[in-house]
Design a protein around this motif. Structure first.
Motif, mmCIF file in Angstrom:
data_model
loop_
_atom_site.group_PDB
_atom_site.id
_atom_site.type_symbol
_atom_site.label_atom_id
_atom_site.label_comp_id
_atom_site.label_asym_id
_atom_site.label_seq_id
_atom_site.Cartn_x
_atom_site.Cartn_y
_atom_site.Cartn_z
ATOM 1 N N TYR A 85 0.720 -1.212 -0.117
ATOM 2 C CA TYR A 85 0.067 -0.004 0.243
ATOM 3 C C TYR A 85 0.593 1.291 0.040
ATOM 4 O O TYR A 85 0.655 2.270 -0.732
ATOM 5 C CB TYR A 85 -0.940 -0.105 1.359
ATOM 6 C CG TYR A 85 -2.069 -0.943 1.075
ATOM 7 C CD1 TYR A 85 -3.296 -0.832 0.498
ATOM 8 C CD2 TYR A 85 -1.837 -2.156 1.610
ATOM 9 C CE1 TYR A 85 -4.207 -1.444 0.510
ATOM 10 C CE2 TYR A 85 -3.023 -3.210 1.576
ATOM 11 C CZ TYR A 85 -4.129 -2.953 1.091
ATOM 12 O OH TYR A 85 -5.050 -3.900 0.793
ATOM 13 N N ALA A 89 0.766 4.356 -2.586
ATOM 14 C CA ALA A 89 0.578 5.930 -2.059
ATOM 15 C C ALA A 89 1.717 6.822 -2.545
ATOM 16 O O ALA A 89 1.213 7.994 -2.868
ATOM 17 C CB ALA A 89 0.399 5.712 -0.582
ATOM 18 N N LEU A 96 -5.081 6.256 -5.643
ATOM 19 C CA LEU A 96 -5.204 5.493 -4.440
ATOM 20 C C LEU A 96 -6.251 6.211 -3.743
ATOM 21 O O LEU A 96 -7.253 5.673 -3.045
ATOM 22 C CB LEU A 96 -3.718 5.351 -3.450
ATOM 23 C CG LEU A 96 -4.174 4.472 -2.295
ATOM 24 C CD1 LEU A 96 -4.444 2.948 -2.630
ATOM 25 C CD2 LEU A 96 -2.910 4.483 -1.490
ATOM 26 N N ARG A 97 -6.286 7.315 -3.566
ATOM 27 C CA ARG A 97 -7.241 8.486 -2.710
ATOM 28 C C ARG A 97 -8.470 8.313 -3.434
ATOM 29 O O ARG A 97 -9.524 8.003 -2.459
ATOM 30 C CB ARG A 97 -6.878 9.910 -2.920
ATOM 31 C CG ARG A 97 -7.674 10.808 -2.074
ATOM 32 C CD ARG A 97 -7.353 12.234 -2.229
ATOM 33 N NE ARG A 97 -7.066 12.557 -3.632
ATOM 34 C CZ ARG A 97 -8.242 12.672 -4.506
ATOM 35 N NH1 ARG A 97 -9.211 12.935 -4.193
ATOM 36 N NH2 ARG A 97 -7.706 13.029 -5.865
ATOM 37 N N TRP A 99 -9.774 5.568 -4.915
ATOM 38 C CA TRP A 99 -10.379 4.350 -4.695
ATOM 39 C C TRP A 99 -10.540 4.130 -3.164
ATOM 40 O O TRP A 99 -11.570 3.569 -2.820
ATOM 41 C CB TRP A 99 -9.055 3.258 -4.920
ATOM 42 C CG TRP A 99 -9.555 1.919 -4.378
ATOM 43 C CD1 TRP A 99 -10.036 0.965 -4.834
ATOM 44 C CD2 TRP A 99 -8.816 1.239 -3.384
ATOM 45 N NE1 TRP A 99 -10.235 0.090 -4.178
ATOM 46 C CE2 TRP A 99 -9.587 -0.005 -3.191
ATOM 47 C CE3 TRP A 99 -7.883 1.813 -2.367
ATOM 48 C CZ2 TRP A 99 -8.830 -0.830 -2.411
ATOM 49 C CZ3 TRP A 99 -7.608 1.107 -1.434
ATOM 50 C CH2 TRP A 99 -8.095 -0.464 -1.241
ATOM 51 N N ARG A 100 -9.819 4.920 -2.293
ATOM 52 C CA ARG A 100 -10.352 4.798 -0.956
ATOM 53 C C ARG A 100 -11.561 5.524 -0.503
ATOM 54 O O ARG A 100 -12.235 5.291 0.176
ATOM 55 C CB ARG A 100 -9.128 5.281 0.090
ATOM 56 C CG ARG A 100 -7.752 4.471 0.206
ATOM 57 C CD ARG A 100 -6.767 5.108 0.850
ATOM 58 N NE ARG A 100 -5.912 4.101 1.427
ATOM 59 C CZ ARG A 100 -4.486 4.559 1.746
ATOM 60 N NH1 ARG A 100 -4.317 5.715 1.943
ATOM 61 N NH2 ARG A 100 -3.604 3.657 2.014
ATOM 62 N N GLU A 101 -11.593 6.723 -1.387
ATOM 63 C CA GLU A 101 -13.015 7.493 -0.802
ATOM 64 C C GLU A 101 -14.287 7.226 -1.553
ATOM 65 O O GLU A 101 -15.360 7.490 -1.205
ATOM 66 C CB GLU A 101 -12.463 9.010 -1.217
ATOM 67 C CG GLU A 101 -11.411 9.580 -0.389
ATOM 68 C CD GLU A 101 -11.132 10.925 -0.848
ATOM 69 O OE1 GLU A 101 -11.337 11.567 -1.792
ATOM 70 O OE2 GLU A 101 -10.119 11.576 -0.038
ATOM 71 N N SER A 112 -13.940 -2.539 -8.678
ATOM 72 C CA SER A 112 -14.317 -1.696 -7.663
ATOM 73 C C SER A 112 -15.102 -2.403 -6.363
ATOM 74 O O SER A 112 -15.438 -3.452 -6.581
ATOM 75 C CB SER A 112 -15.280 -0.658 -8.140
ATOM 76 O OG SER A 112 -16.498 -1.011 -8.233
ATOM 77 N N ASP A 113 -14.865 -1.994 -5.233
ATOM 78 C CA ASP A 113 -15.566 -2.363 -4.133
ATOM 79 C C ASP A 113 -17.151 -2.463 -4.228
ATOM 80 O O ASP A 113 -17.819 -3.144 -3.759
ATOM 81 C CB ASP A 113 -15.181 -1.493 -2.663
ATOM 82 C CG ASP A 113 -13.861 -1.620 -2.298
ATOM 83 O OD1 ASP A 113 -13.097 -2.545 -2.721
ATOM 84 O OD2 ASP A 113 -13.409 -0.995 -1.615
ATOM 85 N N GLY A 158 -16.225 -0.110 5.295
ATOM 86 C CA GLY A 158 -14.860 -0.404 5.457
ATOM 87 C C GLY A 158 -14.326 -0.170 6.862
ATOM 88 O O GLY A 158 -13.097 -0.719 7.469
#
Length: 198
Positions: A85, A89, A96-97, A99-101, A112-113, A158
């Protein structure tokens, strides 16, 4: 009300190194701990995600019983497969941001999630519609969080902490679902890890 116990598979080198999953095998120590839990879970149907660590965990818990369910696979990390990770980053902070948000954002070339959540939810509802006995499913944290998100009506789940070999128990009812417990960490040798209350 049949229960569905979701078991996070035993730890892997990727978990310990904080890397994106890469279809790794489970740690021998984790599998030995899983074997110590054998016999404490329901006698009903057994399922497993297709990843090696999930299949090995299911085999340690209930040898020869688990049916592979592609819908329980972890979201494909695409180009980030196996990468730390921290490296992603540094190299791709904006991707990455995003994807996390945003659960609808996929890693480059991956899934995707939100896509994973849709297939997990579809499988859950299919199982609930036909469930006549308890079941156990071994998979990674992503599909378990997706299941919790579906059951609780959350866009993303999450924030749930899910340790290796932890149990998340859901109950199927005619009206929907009930969450019985999350991230339960049983000790080997326990008489039973299945709750009996209605």
């Amino acid at each position: 009300m049949p229960s569905l116990i979701l078991v996070r598979h035993a730890s892997t080198p990727a978990m310990r190194a904080a890397r994106f999953p890469a279809g790794e095998r489970a740690d021998p120590a984790g599998l030995a701990r899983a074997a110590g839990l054998a016999g404490t879970l329901p006698e009903g149907r057994w399922f497993t995600a297709p990843e090696p660590a999930a299949r090995e965990t299911a085999e340690a818990l209930a040898p020869g019983r688990a049916e592979v369910v592609p819908e329980l696979a972890v979201a494909d990390p695409g180009r980030w497969r196996g990468l730390p990770y921290a490296d992603v980053a540094l190299a791709e902070p904006d991707a990455l941001r995003r994807w996390r948000e945003d659960p609808a954002q996929a890693p480059p070339g991956g899934e995707s999630d939100a896509e994973m959540a849709r297939r997990v939810a579809a499988w859950l509802e299919k199982w609930r519609a036909t469930a006549a006995e308890p079941a156990v499913a071994c998979c990674d944290a992503g599909p378990i969080r997706a299941a919790l998100g579906h059951v609780l009506g959350l866009t993303g789940a999450g924030a749930f902490d899910l340790a290796p070999l932890s149990l998340t128990e859901l109950s199927a009812t005619p009206a929907g679902w009930r969450v019985r417990r999350v991230n339960h960490r049983p000790e080997p040798g326990a008489a039973s890890v299945v709750k009996r209350e209605a």
